[in-house]
Design a protein around this motif. Sequence first.
Motif, PDB file in Angstrom:
ATOM      1  N   VAL A 189       0.828  -1.230   0.171  1.00  0.00           N
ATOM      2  CA  VAL A 189       0.157  -0.004  -0.032  1.00  0.00           C
ATOM      3  C   VAL A 189       0.851   1.302  -0.071  1.00  0.00           C
ATOM      4  O   VAL A 189       1.551   1.426   0.704  1.00  0.00           O
ATOM      5  CB  VAL A 189      -1.104   0.096   1.219  1.00  0.00           C
ATOM      6  N   GLN A 190       0.624   2.157  -0.945  1.00  0.00           N
ATOM      7  CA  GLN A 190       1.405   3.210  -1.242  1.00  0.00           C
ATOM      8  C   GLN A 190       1.291   4.241  -0.039  1.00  0.00           C
ATOM      9  O   GLN A 190       2.009   5.462   0.059  1.00  0.00           O
ATOM     10  CB  GLN A 190       1.154   3.827  -2.492  1.00  0.00           C
ATOM     11  N   SER A 191       0.024   4.206   0.617  1.00  0.00           N
ATOM     12  CA  SER A 191      -0.301   5.116   1.742  1.00  0.00           C
ATOM     13  C   SER A 191       0.609   5.179   2.967  1.00  0.00           C
ATOM     14  O   SER A 191       0.522   6.206   3.827  1.00  0.00           O
ATOM     15  CB  SER A 191      -1.688   5.065   1.943  1.00  0.00           C
ATOM     16  N   LEU A 192       1.173   3.848   3.022  1.00  0.00           N
ATOM     17  CA  LEU A 192       1.902   3.671   4.295  1.00  0.00           C
ATOM     18  C   LEU A 192       3.145   4.899   4.343  1.00  0.00           C
ATOM     19  O   LEU A 192       3.979   4.983   3.790  1.00  0.00           O
ATOM     20  CB  LEU A 192       2.377   2.411   4.317  1.00  0.00           C
ATOM     21  N   GLU A 193       3.195   5.541   5.454  1.00  0.00           N
ATOM     22  CA  GLU A 193       4.019   6.407   5.632  1.00  0.00           C
ATOM     23  C   GLU A 193       4.963   6.255   6.984  1.00  0.00           C
ATOM     24  O   GLU A 193       6.108   6.824   6.837  1.00  0.00           O
ATOM     25  CB  GLU A 193       3.430   7.847   6.373  1.00  0.00           C
ATOM     26  N   SER A 194       4.572   5.522   7.932  1.00  0.00           N
ATOM     27  CA  SER A 194       5.497   5.223   9.077  1.00  0.00           C
ATOM     28  C   SER A 194       5.501   3.886   9.150  1.00  0.00           C
ATOM     29  O   SER A 194       4.647   3.042   9.522  1.00  0.00           O
ATOM     30  CB  SER A 194       5.042   5.945  10.226  1.00  0.00           C
ATOM     31  N   LEU A 195       6.749   3.185   9.376  1.00  0.00           N
ATOM     32  CA  LEU A 195       6.838   1.791   9.471  1.00  0.00           C
ATOM     33  C   LEU A 195       7.995   1.667  10.545  1.00  0.00           C
ATOM     34  O   LEU A 195       9.114   2.000  10.575  1.00  0.00           O
ATOM     35  CB  LEU A 195       7.343   0.919   8.158  1.00  0.00           C
ATOM     36  N   ASN A 196       7.779   0.526  11.614  1.00  0.00           N
ATOM     37  CA  ASN A 196       8.791   0.000  12.338  1.00  0.00           C
ATOM     38  C   ASN A 196       8.674  -1.269  12.767  1.00  0.00           C
ATOM     39  O   ASN A 196       7.577  -1.773  13.328  1.00  0.00           O
ATOM     40  CB  ASN A 196       8.982   0.886  13.507  1.00  0.00           C
ATOM     41  N   ILE A 197       9.674  -2.256  12.196  1.00  0.00           N
ATOM     42  CA  ILE A 197       9.368  -3.674  12.478  1.00  0.00           C
ATOM     43  C   ILE A 197      10.736  -4.075  12.975  1.00  0.00           C
ATOM     44  O   ILE A 197      11.123  -5.358  12.999  1.00  0.00           O
ATOM     45  CB  ILE A 197       9.162  -4.538  11.533  1.00  0.00           C
ATOM     46  N   SER A 198      11.531  -3.169  13.835  1.00  0.00           N
ATOM     47  CA  SER A 198      12.825  -3.627  14.378  1.00  0.00           C
ATOM     48  C   SER A 198      12.564  -4.451  15.656  1.00  0.00           C
ATOM     49  O   SER A 198      11.651  -4.460  16.115  1.00  0.00           O
ATOM     50  CB  SER A 198      13.496  -2.369  14.585  1.00  0.00           C
ATOM     51  N   ASN A 199      13.822  -5.129  15.927  1.00  0.00           N
ATOM     52  CA  ASN A 199      14.131  -5.856  17.196  1.00  0.00           C
ATOM     53  C   ASN A 199      12.803  -7.079  17.412  1.00  0.00           C
ATOM     54  O   ASN A 199      11.855  -7.018  18.265  1.00  0.00           O
ATOM     55  CB  ASN A 199      13.871  -5.092  18.312  1.00  0.00           C
ATOM     56  N   ASN A 200      12.768  -7.639  16.196  1.00  0.00           N
ATOM     57  CA  ASN A 200      12.016  -9.075  16.284  1.00  0.00           C
ATOM     58  C   ASN A 200      12.936 -10.320  15.950  1.00  0.00           C
ATOM     59  O   ASN A 200      14.156 -10.135  16.031  1.00  0.00           O
ATOM     60  CB  ASN A 200      10.819  -8.831  15.293  1.00  0.00           C
ATOM     61  N   ASN A 201      12.235 -11.368  15.407  1.00  0.00           N
ATOM     62  CA  ASN A 201      12.844 -12.499  14.965  1.00  0.00           C
ATOM     63  C   ASN A 201      12.732 -12.908  13.289  1.00  0.00           C
ATOM     64  O   ASN A 201      12.555 -13.920  12.970  1.00  0.00           O
ATOM     65  CB  ASN A 201      12.765 -13.796  15.646  1.00  0.00           C
ATOM     66  N   LEU A 202      12.535 -11.389  12.722  1.00  0.00           N
ATOM     67  CA  LEU A 202      12.221 -11.809  11.245  1.00  0.00           C
ATOM     68  C   LEU A 202      13.241 -12.421  10.401  1.00  0.00           C
ATOM     69  O   LEU A 202      14.596 -12.145  10.838  1.00  0.00           O
ATOM     70  CB  LEU A 202      11.729 -10.444  10.626  1.00  0.00           C
ATOM     71  N   THR A 203      13.117 -13.026   9.359  1.00  0.00           N
ATOM     72  CA  THR A 203      14.014 -13.671   8.380  1.00  0.00           C
ATOM     73  C   THR A 203      13.647 -13.248   6.931  1.00  0.00           C
ATOM     74  O   THR A 203      12.638 -12.803   6.638  1.00  0.00           O
ATOM     75  CB  THR A 203      14.248 -15.133   8.498  1.00  0.00           C
ATOM     76  N   GLY A 204      14.769 -13.386   6.212  1.00  0.00           N
ATOM     77  CA  GLY A 204      14.408 -13.367   4.680  1.00  0.00           C
ATOM     78  C   GLY A 204      14.945 -11.956   4.252  1.00  0.00           C
ATOM     79  O   GLY A 204      15.276 -11.298   4.858  1.00  0.00           O
ATOM     80  N   ASP A 205      14.424 -11.817   2.929  1.00  0.00           N
ATOM     81  CA  ASP A 205      14.602 -10.273   2.289  1.00  0.00           C
ATOM     82  C   ASP A 205      13.835  -9.602   2.739  1.00  0.00           C
ATOM     83  O   ASP A 205      12.550  -9.992   2.839  1.00  0.00           O
ATOM     84  CB  ASP A 205      14.753 -10.677   0.679  1.00  0.00           C
ATOM     85  N   ILE A 206      13.824  -8.221   2.513  1.00  0.00           N
ATOM     86  CA  ILE A 206      12.983  -7.210   2.772  1.00  0.00           C
ATOM     87  C   ILE A 206      12.298  -6.740   1.334  1.00  0.00           C
ATOM     88  O   ILE A 206      12.884  -6.732   0.550  1.00  0.00           O
ATOM     89  CB  ILE A 206      13.677  -5.803   3.162  1.00  0.00           C
ATOM     90  N   PRO A 207      10.723  -6.888   1.464  1.00  0.00           N
ATOM     91  CA  PRO A 207      10.016  -6.846   0.248  1.00  0.00           C
ATOM     92  C   PRO A 207      10.451  -5.601  -0.484  1.00  0.00           C
ATOM     93  O   PRO A 207      10.701  -4.395   0.211  1.00  0.00           O
ATOM     94  CB  PRO A 207       8.603  -6.917   0.710  1.00  0.00           C
ATOM     95  N   SER A 208      10.342  -5.440  -1.756  1.00  0.00           N
ATOM     96  CA  SER A 208      10.858  -4.429  -2.415  1.00  0.00           C
ATOM     97  C   SER A 208       9.752  -3.311  -2.090  1.00  0.00           C
ATOM     98  O   SER A 208      10.005  -2.055  -2.200  1.00  0.00           O
ATOM     99  CB  SER A 208      10.894  -4.745  -4.057  1.00  0.00           C
ATOM    100  N   SER A 209       8.621  -3.604  -1.885  1.00  0.00           N
ATOM    101  CA  SER A 209       7.560  -2.537  -1.647  1.00  0.00           C
ATOM    102  C   SER A 209       7.674  -1.780  -0.301  1.00  0.00           C
ATOM    103  O   SER A 209       7.385  -0.506  -0.128  1.00  0.00           O
ATOM    104  CB  SER A 209       6.016  -3.066  -1.481  1.00  0.00           C
ATOM    105  N   LEU A 210       8.845  -2.066   0.473  1.00  0.00           N
ATOM    106  CA  LEU A 210       9.162  -1.479   1.655  1.00  0.00           C
ATOM    107  C   LEU A 210      10.530  -0.960   1.740  1.00  0.00           C
ATOM    108  O   LEU A 210      11.042  -0.378   2.767  1.00  0.00           O
ATOM    109  CB  LEU A 210       8.866  -2.472   3.063  1.00  0.00           C
TER     110      LEU A 210
END
Length: 309
Positions: A189-210
């Motif tokens: 979604v292009q409307s997304l202005e603020s994102l924070n997903i730090s300090n978790n246990n996520l894996t893999g590549d960052i999606p190009s949309s982000l």
Amino acid sequence: MAFLRVPGPPFFFCMFLIMIPMMTKSAMNDADALLRIKQSFNNPLYLDSWKIGTRPCDEVRNWVGLVCGNGIVTTLRLKSLNLSGDIDMFALSQLQGLRVLNLVNNSFSGPIPEFNKLGALKAIYLSMNNFSGVIPSNYFTKMVSLKKIWLDNNNFSGPIPSSLAKLPRLLELHLNDNKFSGLIPSIGVQSLESLNISNNNLTGDIPSSLSRFDVGCFEGNPGLCGSKLGRLCYSVVPTPPPPVKPHHESLKIAYMLMGVTATIFAATIIAIFVLVQKRKKEEDEQMRKFDGSFGSSPSEKEHDSDSQN
């Protein structure tokens, strides 16, 4: 002649008693709903202004933690009030004008409540509590009006709900400082202005949309990779299966195995025959030695004596 008996007053009185709770339940106003919500909290010490006989959206003095519009509760702002307990979700759903729910910095725990029943919510703030467990993947499917979601500083685990990627009006998404794991869903979604997903246990590549967001939004996830983080993503190459050998080669190998087996069998038979013969010869030899050790028999001696006479 038979007469139809009409139920008397006791019948209608009983039916009226049964209907009263149903009528009250369906006609619950904001004041009734909020009082029930207050009762579901363990420590409602700061909600003294929530009293029977007063109005939540009084023009002179509103109840603590409320924002009203046209006499209707639109925001429930119960921030930093040391609240806990199981929230009365039915009563909360009766606040028809509710658009913002703020429970930041309290002591709520356990799985996330069924806030997804509040389809008209535009913002939900649950930061700095003790909520835990996995959020179902379809949790946000019917919350299409949501613009702001703050779930940071809790103990949520499991994958990030994929239904987040389908919210058409999402502006802010804060999931940092939890225990989310797995891949990041492709939130396009292009409307997304603020994102924070730090300090978790996520894996893999960052999606190009982000990829447009700052690298700090993703830090603290050792399993994340990609050019943005300066870590290459290594894909595991599966081991190819062994090549299928042609049919004639398989037959050749089969014949060779049969020949080896036959040779071993024949050698075994010959060895057994040789051993048997050797054993028999040894037994005959022992018998001859045994007979010679006792000399001639008495009848033989008498024969010899008669021949001499």
